[in-house]
Motif scaffolding. Sequence first.
Motif, short mmCIF file in Angstrom:
data_model
loop_
_atom_site.label_atom_id
_atom_site.label_comp_id
_atom_site.label_asym_id
_atom_site.label_seq_id
_atom_site.Cartn_x
_atom_site.Cartn_y
_atom_site.Cartn_z
N LEU A 116 1.05 -1.15 -0.02
CA LEU A 116 -0.04 -0.12 -0.02
C LEU A 116 0.96 1.27 0.11
O LEU A 116 1.76 1.53 0.73
CB LEU A 116 -0.95 -0.03 1.21
N TYR A 117 0.46 2.30 -0.62
CA TYR A 117 1.15 3.45 -0.91
C TYR A 117 0.13 4.41 -0.66
O TYR A 117 -1.25 4.46 -0.92
CB TYR A 117 1.79 3.68 -2.10
N PRO A 118 0.55 5.92 0.03
CA PRO A 118 -0.33 6.87 -0.18
C PRO A 118 -0.86 7.17 -1.23
O PRO A 118 -0.42 6.89 -2.43
CB PRO A 118 0.58 8.21 0.20
N ARG A 119 -2.36 7.55 -1.30
CA ARG A 119 -3.16 7.72 -2.60
C ARG A 119 -2.44 8.75 -3.34
O ARG A 119 -2.73 8.76 -4.71
CB ARG A 119 -4.57 8.19 -2.30
N ASN A 120 -1.73 9.50 -3.03
CA ASN A 120 -1.13 10.52 -3.93
C ASN A 120 0.26 10.37 -4.54
O ASN A 120 0.75 10.94 -5.15
CB ASN A 120 -1.12 12.07 -3.20
N ASP A 121 0.59 9.06 -4.30
CA ASP A 121 1.77 8.50 -4.54
C ASP A 121 1.58 7.62 -5.91
O ASP A 121 1.07 6.62 -5.94
CB ASP A 121 2.52 7.63 -3.47
#
Length: 336
Positions: A132-137
């Motif tokens: 999982l990565y931050p949505r803005n990544d």
Amino acid sequence: MNISGSMTQVLPIEDTSQIGHARRTAQQLAEQHGFDATDAGRVALVATELASNILKHAASGELHLRVLPRAAGAGLEMLAIDRANGFDLEACLADGFSTGGTQGIGLGAVSRQTQVFDVYADARGAVLLARLYPRNDKAADQRFGVSQHSLRNDPACGDVWHLAFDGPRISALVIDGLGHGEDAERAARAGEQTFALAPFTTPVMLLEDIHRDMIGTRGGALAIAQFDGDADALKFVGIGNIGACLIAPGKSRGLASHPGIVGGQYRKAQPFDYAQVNGQLLIMYSDGLQSRWNLQDYPGLVHRHPAVIAAILHRDFCRASDDVTVVVIELEAHHG
């Protein structure tokens, strides 16, 4: 971008109380590395379902956590690992399906919460990967996997790994400090620090610099692999018993190392060049892993995410008598 090696965080999952601990641990790790409340909530949800899934179909297993450094920020990797008799993957991916008779959200729903989701299951057990990565990544996932564990959960690990990415180029290091514990870790870290300063220097020059800076320590075994996606070529140099191989569907070739001890004594090392390696897997491992494994014994595994491959090799071939490191890299010309 440099990624300094770290050990895999292991959470045993053997009873229901450990599900909550896994959720809190993963969520806190995400928050510590820049995830906002919404993204950390996704991490908590996925950790809960992965841990629950272990208990439901395997009765016990482990959740492995790893922070994934990025050029900006970080991601989080979770691997659910068990040694059960496998499970019905098609059914488990259906929303609402639960092997334990409870209303799970389903691994299909989990897969939609993650940027990377992969599974390998057979009669030896299952490994489920979630990244999982931050949505803005919006950067692409880097196709590598690492499983690193110290002997008897010692806080010090005599194995060290380090990865550097520069457009189409990758440079990878594995060092196994002699023995284990703090002195072995000190030796390996001395070599890693030198490597990190200029990871794309030619391998023999890097080796000589690392050797110089490891003198006075216990010394250790070492392997350096450098991939150039534009040239479709790999350079490799190794001293001692770090195992390494290149794997393509249906074939495998070992990468040769020279005898000796870095920081101690070795004969002048000759680098080896390998052409037309794009799309193959590079696997490097310390001698804490048995060398008798063969990915062809795992149908389809070569096509799974490198993190899944690393976890399975550790699960099934760890000697349990030394520190162990497994690094798996998919050699792609267009690495992020």
